[in-house]
Scaffold this active site. Structure first.
Site, short mmCIF file in Angstrom:
data_model
loop_
_atom_site.label_atom_id
_atom_site.label_comp_id
_atom_site.label_asym_id
_atom_site.label_seq_id
_atom_site.Cartn_x
_atom_site.Cartn_y
_atom_site.Cartn_z
N GLU A 1 0.78 -1.24 0.00
CA GLU A 1 0.00 0.00 0.00
C GLU A 1 0.81 1.29 0.00
OE1 GLU A 1 -2.85 -0.48 3.22
OE2 GLU A 1 -4.02 -1.88 2.00
N GLU B 1 -5.52 -8.25 -0.65
CA GLU B 1 -6.20 -8.03 0.64
C GLU B 1 -7.66 -7.68 0.37
OE1 GLU B 1 -4.68 -5.10 3.37
OE2 GLU B 1 -2.62 -5.84 3.26
C1 BGC Z 1 -2.90 -3.05 7.15
C2 BGC Z 1 -3.58 -3.49 8.40
C3 BGC Z 1 -5.05 -3.20 8.35
C4 BGC Z 1 -5.64 -3.75 7.09
C5 BGC Z 1 -7.08 -3.34 6.98
C6 BGC Z 1 -3.56 -3.73 6.02
O1 BGC Z 1 -2.87 -3.45 4.86
O2 BGC Z 1 -1.57 -3.39 7.18
O3 BGC Z 1 -2.97 -2.87 9.49
O4 BGC Z 1 -5.68 -3.83 9.42
O5 BGC Z 1 -4.91 -3.34 5.97
O6 BGC Z 1 -7.22 -1.97 7.10
#
Ligand code: BGC
Length: 365
Positions: A186, A304
């Site tokens: 990210e 993710e």
């Molecule tokens: C972050 C986490 C977060 C998740 C959802 C991830 O990329 O590293 O800390 O909980 O995204 O927001």
């Protein structure tokens, strides 16, 4: 839809959505609140055509995966409540997942001064996790996560970032082909657009010296958001790249009550019902990622997605299933965020799977 050129269709959709595109009010990606035209699931689903190129075939090894989140990317392993256990890898394998994404905060375990040496004990711990997965035939996506300083000040940290990758790539150069690297989780703030393109390009060149064919995963700026895919510039000649994006839309649903998102308590109670408009919204977003992948001839990895435990479980399961199935219908591989913390598909205190989420992810297992 078959008769309309996908690019024309996308242009029309993007133009008509312009007025409802919400500016980003929180970290992570901006959201589309609805989409104006019905977008059918691509057909035939869920077996989309995958190009017969080596990187597309290798990317299939990722298949359905899970993030081992809140462990090695915490400031210290355990600080966020998760210490990886051997049994987790077996559980993940037995459940039917194909891969794990291992987020790692390398920057907290390396010297601040050149040559920016990564601590041996930390390497040992990451090696242990990688080996636990590989020895069970789980493909591994090993990333760099939470390098917080580089997002704010890329210039001052570029040299260190590259030195970390030089060490990581050298360390793992003889590992299994089933170990994939992901450059940086990210990228955002100052590390977007040209500054990110430039740094990513340098890192890829450097990794290629020791790992000529290993798949490298790269995502766009603005928190790996779909809306920044068009700004991502990758070395044309490198045929071993996979492109990733993250998906947490609608953000007010997935991040309701999230302690790290200010104001998110106001979103508590937001439901997701799988209505036509909600499903269209996911399809619309994924269609644009898919078109980008086709135009640039790169496989796409949804690295993710997840909805936080403060949302009601029925909505979470519906959303999780809709996102996973839509991703598969477009030919994306994926990794759920995450295994056993706040979004968890597994409850370590009960030593039980969170069945609604697990079944949403792996309906046929
Ligand atoms: C972050 C986490 C977060 C998740 C959802 C991830 O990329 O590293 O800390 O909980 O995204 O927001």
């Amino acid at each position: 839809m078959n008769k309309i050129c996908p690019f024309i269709l996308l242009t029309i959709l993007v133009m008509s959505c312009h007025s409802i595109y919400e500016p980003q009010q929180t970290p992570k990606q901006p959201s589309f609140t609805s989409s104006p035209t019905k977008i059918p699931m691509p057909s035939p689903a869920p077996s989309p055509t995958i190009p017969n190129k080596p990187i597309f075939q290798k990317s299939l090894w990722i298949g359905r995966g899970v993030n081992l989140g809140n462990a090695l990317e915490a400031p210290e392993e355990g600080a966020w409540g998760v210490v990886l256990q051997e049994e987790y890898f077996q559980l993940i394998k037995d459940a039917g997942f194909n891969s794990v994404r291992i987020p790692v905060r390398w920057s907290a375990h390396a010297d601040q001064q050149a040559p920016f040496t990564i601590q041996t004990a930390f390497f040992d711990r990451v090696d242990w996790a990688v080996n636990q997965a590989i020895s069970r035939d789980l493909t591994v996506v090993l990333n760099m996560h939470h390098y917080e300083e580089i997002y704010e000040d890329p210039k001052s940290h570029a040299q260190r970032f590259l030195a970390l990758w030089a060490q990581i790539s050298d360390h793992y150069k003889n590992y299994s082909d089933h170990l994939f690297f992901e450059l940086l989780n990210e990228p955002h703030n100052a590390l977007i657009l040209e500054s990110w393109n430039h740094l990513a390009q340098e890192a890829i060149t450097l990794i290629r010296k020791t790992n000529p064919d290993r798949p490298i995963i790269v995502g766009p700026g603005d928190w790996n958001s779909i809306s920044h895919l068009d700004y991502l510039k990758l070395p044309e000649e490198d045929q071993n790249l996979i492109v990733t994006f993250h998906y947490y839309q609608p953000f007010r649903f997935t991040h309701q009550g999230a302690e790290w998102v200010s104001g998110s308590n106001a979103w508590l109670g937001t439901r997701w019902n799988g209505s036509d408009i909600e499903l269209q919204s996911i399809r619309f977003d994924f269609l644009s990622a898919s078109l980008w992948g086709k135009a640039h001839n790169r496989p796409i990895y949804l690295g993710e997605f997840g909805a936080y435990s403060k949302a009601d479980i029925d909505s979470r399961a519906l959303w999780t299933s809709a996102v996973a199935r839509t991703a598969e219908a477009y030919g994306f591989t994926w990794a759920y965020w995450e295994f056993c913390a706040g979004f968890g598909v597994y409850d370590p205190s009960l030593r039980q799977w969170n069945l609604p989420i697990k079944n949403a992810l792996l309906p046929d297992e």
